[in-house]
Design a protein around this motif. Sequence first.
Motif, PDB file in Angstrom:
ATOM      1  N   LYS A   1       0.831  -1.203   0.000  1.00 48.64           N
ATOM      2  CA  LYS A   1       0.000   0.000   0.000  1.00 48.64           C
ATOM      3  C   LYS A   1       0.869   1.257   0.000  1.00 48.64           C
ATOM      4  N   LYS A   2       1.881   1.271   0.852  1.00 47.13           N
ATOM      5  CA  LYS A   2       2.740   2.452   0.947  1.00 47.13           C
ATOM      6  C   LYS A   2       3.591   2.610  -0.313  1.00 47.13           C
ATOM      7  N   ARG A   3       4.073   1.498  -0.861  1.00 48.03           N
ATOM      8  CA  ARG A   3       4.887   1.568  -2.087  1.00 48.03           C
ATOM      9  C   ARG A   3       4.079   2.183  -3.225  1.00 48.03           C
ATOM     10  N   VAL A   4       2.838   1.736  -3.371  1.00 52.59           N
ATOM     11  CA  VAL A   4       1.979   2.248  -4.444  1.00 52.59           C
ATOM     12  C   VAL A   4       1.678   3.730  -4.216  1.00 52.59           C
ATOM     13  N   GLU A   5       1.418   4.107  -2.955  1.00 53.64           N
ATOM     14  CA  GLU A   5       1.153   5.522  -2.636  1.00 53.64           C
ATOM     15  C   GLU A   5       2.324   6.409  -3.037  1.00 53.64           C
ATOM     16  N   LEU A   6       3.534   5.888  -2.891  1.00 52.13           N
ATOM     17  CA  LEU A   6       4.736   6.665  -3.203  1.00 52.13           C
ATOM     18  C   LEU A   6       5.129   6.574  -4.671  1.00 52.13           C
ATOM     19  N   GLY A   7       4.380   5.771  -5.451  1.00 58.72           N
ATOM     20  CA  GLY A   7       4.673   5.654  -6.877  1.00 58.72           C
ATOM     21  C   GLY A   7       5.919   4.841  -7.175  1.00 58.72           C
ATOM     22  N   MET A   8       6.283   3.942  -6.285  1.00 62.26           N
ATOM     23  CA  MET A   8       7.469   3.108  -6.480  1.00 62.26           C
ATOM     24  C   MET A   8       7.106   1.814  -7.206  1.00 62.26           C
ATOM     25  N   THR A   9       8.025   1.349  -8.026  1.00 58.35           N
ATOM     26  CA  THR A   9       7.894   0.023  -8.610  1.00 58.35           C
ATOM     27  C   THR A   9       8.529  -0.996  -7.664  1.00 58.35           C
ATOM     28  N   LEU A  10       8.259  -2.275  -7.931  1.00 55.00           N
ATOM     29  CA  LEU A  10       8.904  -3.326  -7.148  1.00 55.00           C
ATOM     30  C   LEU A  10      10.423  -3.239  -7.276  1.00 55.00           C
ATOM     31  N   GLU A  11      10.878  -2.892  -8.487  1.00 51.58           N
ATOM     32  CA  GLU A  11      12.319  -2.761  -8.724  1.00 51.58           C
ATOM     33  C   GLU A  11      12.912  -1.613  -7.894  1.00 51.58           C
ATOM     34  N   ASP A  12      12.174  -0.503  -7.811  1.00 58.26           N
ATOM     35  CA  ASP A  12      12.642   0.634  -7.016  1.00 58.26           C
ATOM     36  C   ASP A  12      12.850   0.223  -5.563  1.00 58.26           C
ATOM     37  N   LEU A  13      11.835  -0.448  -5.005  1.00 61.68           N
ATOM     38  CA  LEU A  13      11.896  -0.815  -3.595  1.00 61.68           C
ATOM     39  C   LEU A  13      12.957  -1.886  -3.350  1.00 61.68           C
ATOM     40  N   ALA A  14      13.150  -2.767  -4.329  1.00 59.62           N
ATOM     41  CA  ALA A  14      14.187  -3.794  -4.195  1.00 59.62           C
ATOM     42  C   ALA A  14      15.564  -3.156  -4.058  1.00 59.62           C
ATOM     43  N   LYS A  15      15.830  -2.141  -4.863  1.00 58.79           N
ATOM     44  CA  LYS A  15      17.125  -1.458  -4.797  1.00 58.79           C
ATOM     45  C   LYS A  15      17.328  -0.778  -3.449  1.00 58.79           C
ATOM     46  N   LEU A  16      16.264  -0.184  -2.910  1.00 57.90           N
ATOM     47  CA  LEU A  16      16.372   0.551  -1.647  1.00 57.90           C
ATOM     48  C   LEU A  16      16.481  -0.366  -0.438  1.00 57.90           C
ATOM     49  N   THR A  17      16.018  -1.594  -0.576  1.00 55.78           N
ATOM     50  CA  THR A  17      15.981  -2.500   0.572  1.00 55.78           C
ATOM     51  C   THR A  17      16.996  -3.640   0.487  1.00 55.78           C
ATOM     52  N   GLY A  18      17.815  -3.622  -0.583  1.00 62.57           N
ATOM     53  CA  GLY A  18      18.902  -4.605  -0.648  1.00 62.57           C
ATOM     54  C   GLY A  18      18.540  -5.945  -1.243  1.00 62.57           C
ATOM     55  N   TYR A  19      17.385  -6.050  -1.907  1.00 62.95           N
ATOM     56  CA  TYR A  19      17.033  -7.301  -2.582  1.00 62.95           C
ATOM     57  C   TYR A  19      17.671  -7.346  -3.965  1.00 62.95           C
ATOM     58  N   ASN A  20      18.009  -8.548  -4.405  1.00 62.82           N
ATOM     59  CA  ASN A  20      18.666  -8.697  -5.707  1.00 62.82           C
ATOM     60  C   ASN A  20      17.712  -8.492  -6.873  1.00 62.82           C
ATOM     61  N   SER A  21      16.419  -8.688  -6.622  1.00 59.42           N
ATOM     62  CA  SER A  21      15.440  -8.527  -7.696  1.00 59.42           C
ATOM     63  C   SER A  21      14.096  -8.122  -7.121  1.00 59.42           C
ATOM     64  N   ALA A  22      13.189  -7.738  -8.012  1.00 54.86           N
ATOM     65  CA  ALA A  22      11.846  -7.355  -7.593  1.00 54.86           C
ATOM     66  C   ALA A  22      11.106  -8.528  -6.970  1.00 54.86           C
ATOM     67  N   ASN A  23      11.506  -9.749  -7.311  1.00 58.52           N
ATOM     68  CA  ASN A  23      10.818 -10.931  -6.798  1.00 58.52           C
ATOM     69  C   ASN A  23      10.922 -11.026  -5.272  1.00 58.52           C
ATOM     70  N   GLY A  24      12.049 -10.564  -4.719  1.00 54.71           N
ATOM     71  CA  GLY A  24      12.210 -10.597  -3.268  1.00 54.71           C
ATOM     72  C   GLY A  24      11.183  -9.725  -2.563  1.00 54.71           C
ATOM     73  N   VAL A  25      10.955  -8.532  -3.093  1.00 61.05           N
ATOM     74  CA  VAL A  25       9.956  -7.632  -2.515  1.00 61.05           C
ATOM     75  C   VAL A  25       8.560  -8.186  -2.747  1.00 61.05           C
ATOM     76  N   ALA A  26       8.325  -8.763  -3.915  1.00 62.18           N
ATOM     77  CA  ALA A  26       7.012  -9.329  -4.227  1.00 62.18           C
ATOM     78  C   ALA A  26       6.659 -10.441  -3.239  1.00 62.18           C
ATOM     79  N   ARG A  27       7.650 -11.238  -2.848  1.00 65.72           N
ATOM     80  CA  ARG A  27       7.397 -12.304  -1.877  1.00 65.72           C
ATOM     81  C   ARG A  27       6.983 -11.728  -0.521  1.00 65.72           C
ATOM     82  N   VAL A  28       7.629 -10.619  -0.138  1.00 65.93           N
ATOM     83  CA  VAL A  28       7.254  -9.958   1.119  1.00 65.93           C
ATOM     84  C   VAL A  28       5.832  -9.418   1.024  1.00 65.93           C
ATOM     85  N   GLU A  29       5.529  -8.732  -0.078  1.00 61.56           N
ATOM     86  CA  GLU A  29       4.202  -8.133  -0.242  1.00 61.56           C
ATOM     87  C   GLU A  29       3.093  -9.190  -0.294  1.00 61.56           C
ATOM     88  N   ASN A  30       3.411 -10.368  -0.800  1.00 65.28           N
ATOM     89  CA  ASN A  30       2.402 -11.423  -0.929  1.00 65.28           C
ATOM     90  C   ASN A  30       2.308 -12.313   0.302  1.00 65.28           C
TER      91      ASN A  30
END
Length: 220
Positions: free
Chosen positions: A20-49
Amino acid sequence: MTKDEIKTMTPKTFGQKIKKKRVELGMTLEDLAKLTGYNSANGVARVENGYVGTLPLSKAKAFSDALHIPIEEFFDVSYPTYRSGILTIPFISQKLSAGMGIEHLSDADMEVEKIDILASMAKGLDKSTLVAAKVKGDSMIDANINSGDIAIFSRGLINGEGIYVINYFGDVLIKRITFDPKKNEVSIISANKNYPVKIADANDVLVLGKVIGWFHIENY
């Protein structure tokens, strides 16, 4: 659970908050992955799901920083919890100055672990307000509060004279305080004769909470 882990809310609810917060800020999964140290967007997607439960503290803090969410909001709604007469409460990285003052940390800079205390210490209090922090300095030694001790305080509790955690011009202090309503003044009192009493305008003193106890601990 190790000291480097934090019990978050349920994986599904945690993931929903992140998304919810990522979407509010207009971030993509790739954007958040870079900021949180994940190697790919899939890591963030697993957290979100909701496929990831307990996170390392460093990773929870990375989401907190990236999304500007206070890390306390990641705690489970049942936190703190009881366990056989033990109460588990947040242990924050903010130091409480028993001296000349320690600058207040922002939420983004704050690290949160957890620590166990006797549940009996919280009798009659709202358990969700309890916080532990380390004391630094010698201004309270005559009250048997030494540098390195862990102080427990109840956020927002103001109940008569006693020892409180206060913010005074940006410095976070652990002191005994008394209030003179006629003069609208607060006396900030150390338990060490080498430290003078400070008389402050009440408007300049923010009371963060009342100290309900403390204990000595080695090599924490």
